[in-house]
Design an enzyme around this catalytic site. Structure first.
Site, PDB file in Angstrom:
ATOM      1  N   SER A 119      20.312   0.749 -57.073  1.00 45.78           N
ATOM      2  CA  SER A 119      20.496   1.615 -55.907  1.00 45.78           C
ATOM      3  C   SER A 119      19.641   2.874 -55.987  1.00 45.78           C
ATOM      4  O   SER A 119      19.384   3.407 -57.069  1.00 45.78           O
ATOM      5  CB  SER A 119      21.957   2.055 -55.818  1.00 45.78           C
ATOM      6  OG  SER A 119      22.750   0.917 -55.608  1.00 45.78           O
ATOM      7  N   TYR A 178       6.344  -8.807   1.674  1.00 46.84           N
ATOM      8  CA  TYR A 178       6.370  -7.377   1.373  1.00 46.84           C
ATOM      9  C   TYR A 178       6.491  -7.156  -0.125  1.00 46.84           C
ATOM     10  O   TYR A 178       7.343  -7.790  -0.772  1.00 46.84           O
ATOM     11  CB  TYR A 178       7.583  -6.720   2.060  1.00 46.84           C
ATOM     12  CG  TYR A 178       7.432  -6.535   3.548  1.00 46.84           C
ATOM     13  CD1 TYR A 178       6.753  -7.452   4.322  1.00 46.84           C
ATOM     14  CD2 TYR A 178       7.973  -5.418   4.178  1.00 46.84           C
ATOM     15  CE1 TYR A 178       6.619  -7.274   5.681  1.00 46.84           C
ATOM     16  CE2 TYR A 178       7.846  -5.228   5.544  1.00 46.84           C
ATOM     17  CZ  TYR A 178       7.162  -6.165   6.285  1.00 46.84           C
ATOM     18  OH  TYR A 178       7.033  -5.976   7.627  1.00 46.84           O
ATOM     19  N   ALA A 223       0.805  -1.228   0.000  1.00 49.01           N
ATOM     20  CA  ALA A 223       0.000   0.000   0.000  1.00 49.01           C
ATOM     21  C   ALA A 223       0.833   1.272   0.000  1.00 49.01           C
ATOM     22  O   ALA A 223       0.328   2.356  -0.276  1.00 49.01           O
ATOM     23  CB  ALA A 223      -0.930   0.010   1.216  1.00 49.01           C
ATOM     24  N   GLY A 224       2.125   1.144   0.311  1.00 42.20           N
ATOM     25  CA  GLY A 224       2.942   2.345   0.491  1.00 42.20           C
ATOM     26  C   GLY A 224       3.231   3.077  -0.811  1.00 42.20           C
ATOM     27  O   GLY A 224       3.114   2.531  -1.904  1.00 42.20           O
ATOM     28  N   ARG A 276      10.854   7.396  -1.105  1.00 45.20           N
ATOM     29  CA  ARG A 276      12.285   7.495  -1.409  1.00 45.20           C
ATOM     30  C   ARG A 276      12.633   7.132  -2.852  1.00 45.20           C
ATOM     31  O   ARG A 276      13.746   7.376  -3.302  1.00 45.20           O
ATOM     32  CB  ARG A 276      13.088   6.626  -0.418  1.00 45.20           C
ATOM     33  CG  ARG A 276      13.132   7.237   0.979  1.00 45.20           C
ATOM     34  CD  ARG A 276      13.601   6.227   2.025  1.00 45.20           C
ATOM     35  NE  ARG A 276      12.514   5.332   2.440  1.00 45.20           N
ATOM     36  CZ  ARG A 276      12.656   4.365   3.335  1.00 45.20           C
ATOM     37  NH1 ARG A 276      13.835   4.129   3.889  1.00 45.20           N
ATOM     38  NH2 ARG A 276      11.620   3.606   3.684  1.00 45.20           N
TER      39      ARG A 276
END
Ligand code: UD1
Ligand code: CA
Length: 470
Positions: free
Chosen positions: A405, A102, A12-13, A17
């Site tokens: 070409s 986690y 949930a975080g 950072r």
């Protein structure tokens, strides 16, 4: 009968950072979200339920990993890891046990999870001994080996800061005990007027005299949490090193296992070689004796036996037939297809185009929405003009055709089998088989023409660079 296993994954975080608009658990590791690695580990345990606690950008996280076997719990306000787990256990039957994982610990080794699940104790905590414990909760042992509690870094005194045994965050406990210990943790958080820590359950279990076991990870570097991009880069290298080792053991030659990135699935035959700094994404299949030169990127590509991809080529959603040659510096976009023994050289781009067996486009070309027949030769600078600004049109080039070409083939247009197109042609109508077709202004020579000459003053001027006057 073993008790039912419920896995709870905390996701949930925000991951402040990381300094990113993307939620932390969706940051890519090995080309897919960190959270999907955790889910893979969870599924490998065949648990009865998997609950994922989401909060920050919940809809985005849910949409990214949604699956029938997942239960999502919204934690509207991130009050701490203890709060997150207690929400997941809210209303849960007391039978069975819980394993907490986690979303920001993506590479947890299966052996460590097995050790946690096999330990006989009411509470099992997975710890790790690391050289640099900064940023992690410290394990307080008394006596050594007996976990007394976990102190978060911000609450640790100087002596505790020096402890190098850290909490991985992963723990396992019976549902009914964990629910009770968490409730005590809530009271503790209120008293502290701070975050509700999951880690407080250790002290709560000890206070009840319950057996607590500390399982130490056998591979501490793999259980480290990712809080910032430095740690993410560290886990990415660890993951890639593991992929490289698996490939090497399975018989793939890697010029340098530290300069190889696999962000998907790779399948390969015998005696394939991958040179430095190759990035493989999606699903890549290599036949036998395939060689990939340095600096190439391949995404969703099939390369058949004996084909060779030379340095700095970029291939996306395409197929390279047996014995074909690509690059250096080639770009194969979606729908490009080389049949057996075809060749694409430097600065050639292909999109939605097929080169038949033995056909060649060796230099500086664009082949889009085109079919090139067997053994045809596409001269340097040839462009299929497939786009009129609104619609895409196809170019068909027959077997054994020779395109001079710097020709522009204005699609829709067809070049017959064995046709020759003169250099510099702008082909706007179909070219018949076998004949020479060319569009070219006749060449002239002007005998009386004089090249402009400098005046004496211009020739003497030291500031004169020789450039024509503006
Ligand atoms: C946590 C542990 C710490 C441990 C470290 C290991 C606590 C109090 N601390 O610290 O002891 O060493 O992990 O990596 O548990 N989350 C939620 N809801 C919340 C808060 C967090 O779902 O309210 C999720 C986060 O998205 C993250 C995980 O829980 O995936 C860990 O949270 P984070 O804030 O990173 O905890 P750490 O400070 O790393
Ligand atoms: Ca963390």
């Amino acid at each position: 009968m073993t008790a039912a296993l419920h896995v709870v994954i905390l996701a949930a975080g925000k991951g402040t950072r990381m300094r990113s608009a993307l939620p932390k658990v969706l940051q890519p590791l090995g080309g897919r979200p960190m959270l999907s690695h955790v889910l893979e580990r969870a599924r490998s345990l065949s648990p009865s339920t998997i609950s994922v606690v989401i909060g920050h950008q919940a809809d985005r996280v849910r949409a990214t990993v949604a699956a029938d076997d997942l239960r999502f719990i919204e934690q509207a306000e991130q009050k701490g890891t203890g709060h997150a787990v207690s929400l997941a256990l809210d209303g849960q039957e007391p039978q069975g046990r819980v394993l907490v994982l986690y979303g920001d610990v993506p590479l947890i080794p299966p052996e460590d999870l097995e050790a946690c699940l096999e330990a006989t104790a009411d509470l099992v905590v997975l710890g790790a001994e690391v050289p640099d414990p900064r940023g992690y909760g410290r394990l307080v042992e008394h006596p050594p080996g007996h976990l007394e509690g976990i102190v978060e870094e911000r609450d640790a005194d100087a002596a505790q800061q020096r402890i190098r045994r850290i909490n991985t965050g992963i723990l396992c406990a019976p549902v009914e005990h964990l629910q009770r210990w968490l409730a005590q943790g809530e009271a503790e958080a209120d008293r502290r007027a701070g975050e509700w820590y999951l880690t407080d359950v250790v002290a709560a279990a000890r206070a009840e005299g319950r057996p607590v076991v500390l399982a130490m990870s056998a591979t501490p570097e793999a259980v480290l949490g990712v809080n910032d991009r430095l740690q993410l880069a560290g886990q990415e290298r660890l993951f890639q090193r593991g992929q490289a080792e698996r490939c090497l053991r399975a018989g793939l030659t890697l010029a340098d296992p530290d300069r190889f990135d696999l962000r998907g699935e790779l399948d390969f035959g015998e005696d394939c070689l991958v040179d430095l700094n190759v990035v493989l994404e999606g699903t890549v299949r290599l036949g036998d004796r395939v060689r990939i030169g340095p600096g190439c990127r391949l995404r969703d590509v099939v390369v058949e036996d004996d084909a060779q991809i030379d340095a700095y080529s970029v291939l996306d959603s395409c197929a390279v037939g047996p014995g074909s040659r690509v690059g250096p510096f080639a770009r194969l976009r979606p729908g490009a297809r080389l049949e057996a023994g075809a060749a694409v050289g430097n600065f050639v781009e292909m999109k939605n185009a097929t080169l038949g067996p033995g056909a060649k486009a060796n230099h500086l070309s664009y082949l889009g929405d085109a079919e090139v027949g067997a053994r045809a030769n596409i001269g340097a600078g040839t462009i299929t003009c497939n786009y009129d600004g609104a619609n895409k049109h196809r170019t068909r080039i027959g077997a054994d055709a020779f395109i001079g070409s710097n020709s522009a083939l204005v699609a829709p247009v067809t070049v017959g089998d064995g046709a020759t197109i003169g250099a510099g042609t702008v082909l706007t109508r179909d070219a018949p088989p076998t004949a020479l077709t060319l569009s070219r202004a006749p060449q002239r020579t002007l005998d009386q023409w004089q090249r402009p000459r400098k005046t004496a003053r211009q020739a003497d001027d030291p500031g004169d660079t020789g450039d024509p006057e503006p």
